[in-house]
Enzyme design. Structure first.
Site, short mmCIF file in Angstrom:
data_model
loop_
_atom_site.label_atom_id
_atom_site.label_comp_id
_atom_site.label_asym_id
_atom_site.label_seq_id
_atom_site.Cartn_x
_atom_site.Cartn_y
_atom_site.Cartn_z
N TYR A 96 84.26 65.64 45.27
CA TYR A 96 84.26 66.64 44.19
C TYR A 96 83.62 67.94 44.64
CZ TYR A 96 86.03 63.36 40.71
OH TYR A 96 86.81 62.50 40.01
N GLU A 186 76.15 33.88 49.25
CA GLU A 186 77.23 34.74 48.77
C GLU A 186 77.08 35.17 47.31
OE1 GLU A 186 81.09 33.17 49.74
OE2 GLU A 186 82.15 34.47 48.34
N ASP A 238 80.76 30.42 50.23
CA ASP A 238 81.76 29.46 49.78
C ASP A 238 82.50 28.91 51.01
OD1 ASP A 238 81.14 29.81 47.14
OD2 ASP A 238 82.78 31.19 46.71
#
Lengths: 352, 352
Positions: A96, A186, A238
């Site tokens: 921006y 995780e 996982d």
């Protein structure tokens, strides 16, 4: 000279070299190391991807390259200002801000790429240049004291969600610690489980809640505790290709960031689980592998980062059983099982 | 009696009422308030959705309902154990724990619904029952001191990413504060901007980084600072239908959670921006509204929570200009502009 002074000097040099060329009637150019696939190589000794020595030359004598050089110089000037004023900006803010410049970016993708050009050209991370990604840093719980500016933070006394790793982690000093290792997990579900079961006491460990894919600041933190504090780092995710890869990016970095892996990768970090063997040995609740999981596992088998025999065996085993399991699935045996049984058994097998 | 004792009592009662029925040779049943659409009404006085007084009856005399009652009783028993041992579990852990029960859940969706049944039947939030969603709480920065267990936390001395709201926020005590208001912002990019520009000093404010849709714990925090500490709460989000709605869910709650909105909604909280008027007045960089934005804005116009004239005007104005803007787009005028100009002007107009 500290990092900020180095960054400011390098950014200034970029501009002065152009001015010098002009005053000498030479056509200014900038050498930008190539980030193309063919210039990204896996360095066996460093154990992560690095950039090769090919580079491109951007010349103000080439009409097509003038805009890119202009964007780079404007951005370098903005970063110099940031660094000198000890400020930072997000990549979004930078985009921006550039609306007020004489050169424009079509979209943020374009300004991000020029940011990477600047990183690779100067050999510094964008964080060194004051540019921060908008990522959520990991949570840290345990016996470590850090200093941010003049503030001392005790990660055991920051609340149950712990200390949040700041995007400016490189300016944080490690004051003191009383732990023997670091276990990164995780999910925040597992993080809170470990806090509640006092895993930090039981294993003399820092607990790090990664919140999925680790932010760059998180990877810097893990690298620094491993190398500066000499603490072993274990990662528990996982048991599926995505969990494997979250760990691997921490360990061996990514190809896309080959130019900064030497600051981000922690080659000594170890994957603790959940492995395919864990799924079998602990008889965990599972889900069947989806097609996309199988595809991804086969990709990992070809990836040089997974060259170790242990990884290959585990990936093949997962393909064979056709199942995956989440780290929270240990709760099948009760909430405490993961801390009372799984972690001690795994740590024992990895450390002895 | 504290919340934990109340929860433990209610959970116990659920079981004993069934046993009493059995000993009296009556067919046991449980009355579960209905969460169907037709029983969710917008309460004009409370300014949020509430449940009507319709309920369903689950009877052990009805073969189809036996499994659901069994699941509910098992879950109630597990929660009683959690509450008594002062522990918590994530909804995911609960699902895996249930693998060891005699009644099973087909998937987590099913166990989540039984969790909501239990909430609404007992008139307590699932957090009161020890069940935590796996959400990331907001970051808080500024002059407030809190107590979690025996730990005192100063949110001005927790690092640049602030204090992270814990899932167990209801057990956190507010010890002391020296602020006059609270400003919550959608992105961590804006949060870090405000910390860096010392907005907490300039506006005597707490800065809350929502990280998108506010977690339940974040909504509890905002409600508590508003009602217990009597602090006005302002919300500054992206200027698009999604930013509007993140604010509105904080203000007026959601229909889906009609049964707990009285604990989550903060009807006095105010939307500070970014509004369609801001986009025009500050000549912000914009993106055109996508079809899905237009659709969503039209839905909001029909939503009773957006009944105020100001909301209706702003939504219509956005539809008319066909543009949206992000909160970070103020950087067009320099990084400091949002804190030096935008916030003071908006706060002035809202407070006077």
């Amino acid at each position: 000279m500290n990092k900020k002074e180095i960054a400011a000097n390098k950014l200034t040099s970029l501009g002065t070299s152009i001015i010098e060329d002009v005053t000498k009637n030479k056509i200014p150019n900038i050498q930008v190391p190539s980030r193309g696939t063919s210039n990204i190589v896996f360095d066996e000794q460093k154990r992560h991807y690095v950039l090769g020595d090919r580079y491109g030359k951007r010349s103000l004598g080439n009409v097509k390259q003038i805009k890119k050089i202009g964007q780079m110089v404007y951005m370098a000037n903005f970063c110099k200002d940031l660094v000198q004023r000890e400020k930072t900006a997000t990549l979004r803010e930078l985009y921006y801000v550039s609306e007020g410049w004489d050169v424009e970016f079509g979209d943020q993708q374009e300004s991000n790429i020029i940011g990477e050009d600047l990183e690779v050209t100067l050999g510094m991370t964008r964080e060194d240049l004051g540019l921060m990604p908008e990522e959520d840093g990991a949570s840290v719980y345990g016996k470590i004291t850090l200093q941010e500016d003049d503030i001392e933070i005790n990660a055991l006394r920051s609340g149950k969600s712990g200390y949040t790793i700041s995007p400016t982690i490189d300016e944080v000093e490690f004051l003191d610690h009383d732990v023997k290792r670091v276990i990164a997990v995780e999910t925040m579900g597992m993080f809170h489980r470990m806090v509640q079961e006092e895993a930090y006491k039981k294993f003399d460990t820092l607990i790090v809640g990664l919140k999925g894919q680790a932010a760059r600041a998180t990877r810097r933190f893990l690298k620094r505790v491993n190398e500066e504090l000499k603490l072993p780092v274990y990662i528990c995710n996982d048991g599926d290709p995505w969990g494997f890869h979250i760990a691997m990016v921490i360990i061996s970095g990514s190809a896309k960031l080959a130019h900064v892996n030497h600051q981000l990768a922690t080659p000594n970090a170890k994957f603790l689980g959940v492995t395919a063997s864990d799924i079998i040995n602990y008889d965990l609740p599972t889900d069947p592998l989806k097609d996309i999981d199988v595809l991804r596992l086969k990709e990992l088998l070809k990836d040089p980062r997974y060259r170790d025999e242990t990884w290959k065996t585990e990936i093949k085993k997962m393909l064979k059983i056709g199942k995956k399991a989440e780290q929270q699935s240990f709760s099948k045996y009760g909430l405490e099982y993961v801390v009372d049984t799984y972690f001690p058994e795994k740590l024992e097998s990895m450390e002895n």
